[in-house]
Motif scaffolding. Structure first.
Motif, short mmCIF file in Angstrom:
data_model
loop_
_atom_site.label_atom_id
_atom_site.label_comp_id
_atom_site.label_asym_id
_atom_site.label_seq_id
_atom_site.Cartn_x
_atom_site.Cartn_y
_atom_site.Cartn_z
N ALA A 22 0.87 -1.17 0.00
CA ALA A 22 0.00 0.00 0.00
C ALA A 22 0.91 1.22 0.00
CB ALA A 22 -0.91 0.01 1.22
N VAL A 23 0.68 2.14 -0.93
CA VAL A 23 1.46 3.37 -0.96
C VAL A 23 0.61 4.46 -0.31
CG1 VAL A 23 2.60 5.09 -2.41
CG2 VAL A 23 2.72 2.66 -3.01
N LEU A 24 1.17 5.06 0.75
CA LEU A 24 0.45 6.01 1.59
C LEU A 24 0.99 7.43 1.39
CD1 LEU A 24 0.69 3.95 4.91
CD2 LEU A 24 -1.09 3.81 3.17
N ASP A 55 2.46 -5.92 -9.23
CA ASP A 55 2.81 -4.56 -9.64
C ASP A 55 1.60 -3.78 -10.16
OD1 ASP A 55 2.42 -5.94 -11.99
OD2 ASP A 55 4.27 -5.26 -12.95
N LYS A 56 0.40 -4.25 -9.87
CA LYS A 56 -0.83 -3.60 -10.35
C LYS A 56 -1.60 -2.96 -9.20
CE LYS A 56 -1.50 -6.73 -14.24
NZ LYS A 56 -0.93 -5.99 -15.28
N ILE A 57 -2.09 -1.75 -9.44
CA ILE A 57 -2.95 -1.08 -8.48
C ILE A 57 -4.34 -1.70 -8.59
CG2 ILE A 57 -4.07 1.09 -7.83
CD1 ILE A 57 -1.58 2.53 -8.94
N THR A 58 -4.84 -2.22 -7.47
CA THR A 58 -6.15 -2.86 -7.48
C THR A 58 -7.26 -1.96 -6.95
OG1 THR A 58 -5.74 -3.82 -5.30
CG2 THR A 58 -5.19 -5.18 -7.23
N ASN A 59 -6.89 -0.95 -6.17
CA ASN A 59 -7.87 -0.04 -5.63
C ASN A 59 -7.17 1.22 -5.16
OD1 ASN A 59 -10.53 0.65 -5.03
ND2 ASN A 59 -10.90 -1.28 -3.96
N SER A 60 -7.89 2.35 -5.16
CA SER A 60 -7.34 3.62 -4.72
C SER A 60 -8.38 4.35 -3.89
CB SER A 60 -6.94 4.49 -5.91
OG SER A 60 -5.92 3.87 -6.66
N GLU A 72 5.50 -5.08 10.87
CA GLU A 72 6.08 -6.00 9.89
C GLU A 72 5.05 -6.71 9.03
OE1 GLU A 72 9.07 -8.64 11.38
OE2 GLU A 72 10.00 -7.05 12.55
N ALA A 73 3.87 -7.02 9.58
CA ALA A 73 2.87 -7.77 8.83
C ALA A 73 1.52 -7.08 8.76
CB ALA A 73 2.70 -9.16 9.43
N LYS A 74 1.43 -5.82 9.25
CA LYS A 74 0.14 -5.14 9.29
C LYS A 74 0.34 -3.63 9.17
CE LYS A 74 -4.04 -4.74 12.05
NZ LYS A 74 -4.75 -5.13 13.25
N CYS A 75 -0.63 -2.98 8.52
CA CYS A 75 -0.66 -1.52 8.44
C CYS A 75 -2.08 -1.07 8.74
CB CYS A 75 -0.23 -1.05 7.05
SG CYS A 75 -0.28 0.76 6.86
N THR A 76 -2.21 -0.20 9.71
CA THR A 76 -3.52 0.34 10.06
C THR A 76 -3.51 1.84 9.79
OG1 THR A 76 -3.77 -1.30 11.82
CG2 THR A 76 -5.22 0.62 11.91
N VAL A 77 -4.48 2.30 9.01
CA VAL A 77 -4.63 3.71 8.67
C VAL A 77 -5.88 4.23 9.35
CG1 VAL A 77 -5.06 5.36 6.80
CG2 VAL A 77 -3.50 3.42 6.43
N LEU A 78 -5.74 5.31 10.10
CA LEU A 78 -6.87 6.00 10.70
C LEU A 78 -6.92 7.39 10.07
CD1 LEU A 78 -6.25 5.06 14.44
CD2 LEU A 78 -7.80 3.97 12.83
N ALA A 79 -8.02 7.69 9.38
CA ALA A 79 -8.11 8.95 8.64
C ALA A 79 -9.41 9.67 8.94
CB ALA A 79 -8.00 8.68 7.14
N LYS A 80 -9.36 10.99 8.84
CA LYS A 80 -10.53 11.83 9.08
C LYS A 80 -11.65 11.52 8.10
CE LYS A 80 -11.77 16.72 9.17
NZ LYS A 80 -11.25 18.08 9.03
N GLU A 81 -11.26 11.27 6.84
CA GLU A 81 -12.24 10.94 5.80
C GLU A 81 -11.60 9.97 4.83
OE1 GLU A 81 -15.08 13.11 2.46
OE2 GLU A 81 -13.86 14.34 3.78
N VAL A 82 -12.38 9.00 4.35
CA VAL A 82 -11.90 8.02 3.37
C VAL A 82 -12.99 7.84 2.32
CG1 VAL A 82 -11.10 5.66 2.99
CG2 VAL A 82 -10.64 6.77 5.19
N LYS A 83 -12.60 7.94 1.04
CA LYS A 83 -13.55 7.72 -0.06
C LYS A 83 -12.83 7.02 -1.20
CE LYS A 83 -16.64 11.68 0.54
NZ LYS A 83 -17.87 11.01 0.84
N LYS A 84 -13.55 6.11 -1.88
CA LYS A 84 -13.03 5.58 -3.13
C LYS A 84 -12.95 6.74 -4.12
CE LYS A 84 -14.12 0.79 -3.48
NZ LYS A 84 -14.78 -0.23 -4.28
N LEU A 85 -11.98 6.69 -5.00
CA LEU A 85 -11.81 7.81 -5.94
C LEU A 85 -13.05 8.05 -6.78
CD1 LEU A 85 -8.13 7.58 -7.19
CD2 LEU A 85 -9.08 8.85 -5.27
#
Length: 138
Positions: A22-24, A55-60, A72-85
């Motif tokens: 995941a690219v953040l 090497d393919k983007i599956t979702n943004s 090492e094995a997990k990434c948790t993102v907490l964001a004010k707002e999240v929307k599919k593009l």
């Protein structure tokens, strides 16, 4: 080689799945969350999180501010707002930007420097949202 990714907004868990990467949008630049990443906490700016399989983007997703905890094995993102593009609205983003710019002018008239600093981040996020909504529509 994958990590468990969770993207959480104040309302709900938006994503909970395994991804290769995941690219953040880090505050100081984009960063890739991948298996074996050194543990860290990252401040996020308004921008796009791209999910990869191979090497393919599956979702943004557009995210507005927040932070990410990478392990090492997990990434948790907490964001004010999240929307599919594809859920972004050019009209909504444009109106939001106009409202924030008007609020900034009012704060400037009242010499409210603290409010101006808060609004600068919100204005930047609204500009990113509008740019993304415009480009997705094309």
């Amino acid at each position: 080689m994958s990590i468990q990714l969770e993207i959480v907004s104040p309302e709900k868990v938006v994503v909970s799945q395994k991804v290769d990467m995941a690219v953040l949008p880090g505050l100081e630049g984009d960063i890739a969350a991948m298996e074996g990443h050194v543990p860290m906490i990252l401040l996020l700016r308004g921008g796009v999180i791209d999910l990869y399989e191979g090497d393919k983007i599956t979702n943004s997703f557009f995210v507005e501010n927040g932070f990410a905890e990478m392990q090492e094995a997990k990434c948790t993102v907490l964001a004010k707002e999240v929307k599919k593009l594809d859920e972004l609205s050019e009209d909504v983003a444009s109106q939001r930007l106009a409202d924030l710019e008007e609020s900034f002018k009012e704060a400037a008239k009242g010499n409210d420097a603290e409010r101006q600093r808060e609004l600068i981040d919100e204005i930047q996020n609204a500009r990113v949202m509008l740019e993304l909504a415009t480009s997705v529509k094309k």
